[in-house]
Enzyme design. Sequence first.
Site, PDB file in Angstrom:
ATOM      1  N   LYS A 108      44.035  31.511  38.849  1.00  0.00           N
ATOM      2  CA  LYS A 108      42.414  31.024  38.499  1.00  0.00           C
ATOM      3  C   LYS A 108      42.416  30.330  36.970  1.00  0.00           C
ATOM      4  O   LYS A 108      41.571  29.253  36.728  1.00  0.00           O
ATOM      5  CB  LYS A 108      41.823  32.210  38.074  1.00  0.00           C
TER       6      LYS A 108
ATOM      7  N   ARG B  62      31.436  41.002  36.523  1.00  0.00           N
ATOM      8  CA  ARG B  62      32.310  41.630  37.388  1.00  0.00           C
ATOM      9  C   ARG B  62      31.709  42.913  38.010  1.00  0.00           C
ATOM     10  O   ARG B  62      32.151  43.609  38.749  1.00  0.00           O
ATOM     11  CB  ARG B  62      33.409  42.607  36.122  1.00  0.00           C
TER      12      ARG B  62
ATOM     13  N   ARG C  60      56.704  36.105  37.656  1.00  0.00           N
ATOM     14  CA  ARG C  60      56.174  35.748  36.496  1.00  0.00           C
ATOM     15  C   ARG C  60      56.565  36.987  35.469  1.00  0.00           C
ATOM     16  O   ARG C  60      56.802  36.447  34.238  1.00  0.00           O
ATOM     17  CB  ARG C  60      54.460  35.835  36.508  1.00  0.00           C
TER      18      ARG C  60
ATOM     19  N   ARG D 127      54.853  40.676  30.075  1.00  0.00           N
ATOM     20  CA  ARG D 127      53.927  41.573  30.368  1.00  0.00           C
ATOM     21  C   ARG D 127      54.377  42.551  31.526  1.00  0.00           C
ATOM     22  O   ARG D 127      54.869  42.304  32.488  1.00  0.00           O
ATOM     23  CB  ARG D 127      52.615  40.933  31.199  1.00  0.00           C
TER      24      ARG D 127
ATOM     25  N   ARG E   9      46.182  46.887  40.584  1.00  0.00           N
ATOM     26  CA  ARG E   9      45.223  45.824  39.827  1.00  0.00           C
ATOM     27  C   ARG E   9      44.434  45.212  41.187  1.00  0.00           C
ATOM     28  O   ARG E   9      43.341  44.775  41.040  1.00  0.00           O
ATOM     29  CB  ARG E   9      45.960  44.783  39.012  1.00  0.00           C
TER      30      ARG E   9
END
Length: 372
Positions: free
Chosen positions: A196, A271, A310, A316, A328
Amino acid sequence: MSIIKLQDLYFKPYINEAEIATIVKQLALQVKADLPKEEVPIFVGILNGCFLFAADFIREFNGDCEVSFVKLASYSGTSSTENVKHLVGINEDLTGRTVIILEDIIDTGNTLQEIYNIFRDKNLKQLKVATLFFKPDVFKKELPIDYIGKSIEDKFIVGYGLDYNGLGRNYPAIYQLSTQPKMKNIVLFGPPGAGKGTQAEFLKDMYNLVHISTGDVFRFNIKNQTELGLLAKKYMDEGDLVPDEVTINMLKAEVNKNADANGFIFDGFPRTQSQAEALDAFLAEKGEQINGMVALEVPEDVLVTRLLERGKTSGRTDDTDESKIRNRFNEYNTKTAILKDFFDEQQKYYGINGVGSIEDITQRIATVFDTL
């Protein structure tokens, strides 16, 4: 409430359902209070526009009454004409009765004049007029109006029984004539790992848009200790969710800083449905709208593989644990489903295949964007 289009014209939100309901109730209470206790009035609605108002008014009147209708016409397009045609009359014997006219709107007074002409020789006890809306700036007649719900400016309105060339009567709220929106605004959605952020950068450059990322806006406000940033940090430090109002006000400030933009890419916002409704209302006040929600759709297993890869370099920790990644996705799908329905009802939801090269995905989004 958001911008609506009827044929060639655009209309922005003006008076919402709750305010209309309050106005109608107050009118009914005023009329009821002025009538003798045992008197049974005849309410005469002026069609076509008053049918919703008349129905709600009669329910709020809460007393014995009779109801009839007369049909008149004095509008062509968005302009009131001087010629009022008496199309359908009433046949009841009105001798000695109290007749209360129910009008949706009184502007020039041409229709009102015809109403008085119709009832002049009916031997009434009294004739009174109750109108939902009144335009004092253009009223031309020396005629009494006994009950006025709300005085409004002389701008064409639709909704709640009022129409533009036959359309718009079914809207439960009132919309005011506006200009065609100048911006192209999209809500860009996609699950974690869908690309995104990358696509937002390409679209921003291709169409000269302003990219508003909720995460970036939060970090900016907190880092620079703005009033909204300090307020948001206070909630976060206490372990509470930041209220919608704070988030929305941050977004509003970003939009207002870029008033001359060609449009906005909203990334990470809204959201929830309440946030989407608030965004619609805010843009509508400016005569603008969300043109579409563009959602990147990628199979979950593909995304898991991307994020785990990633995670090897991103630093992360939530990109290195598959269970956390899938959690998530579950959160994203739950929230997106609600928003998908919200924008789909407005015919503004666009699902985009998010699998392929960056260039291919950008082209798919651009193809949709060019139609908005």
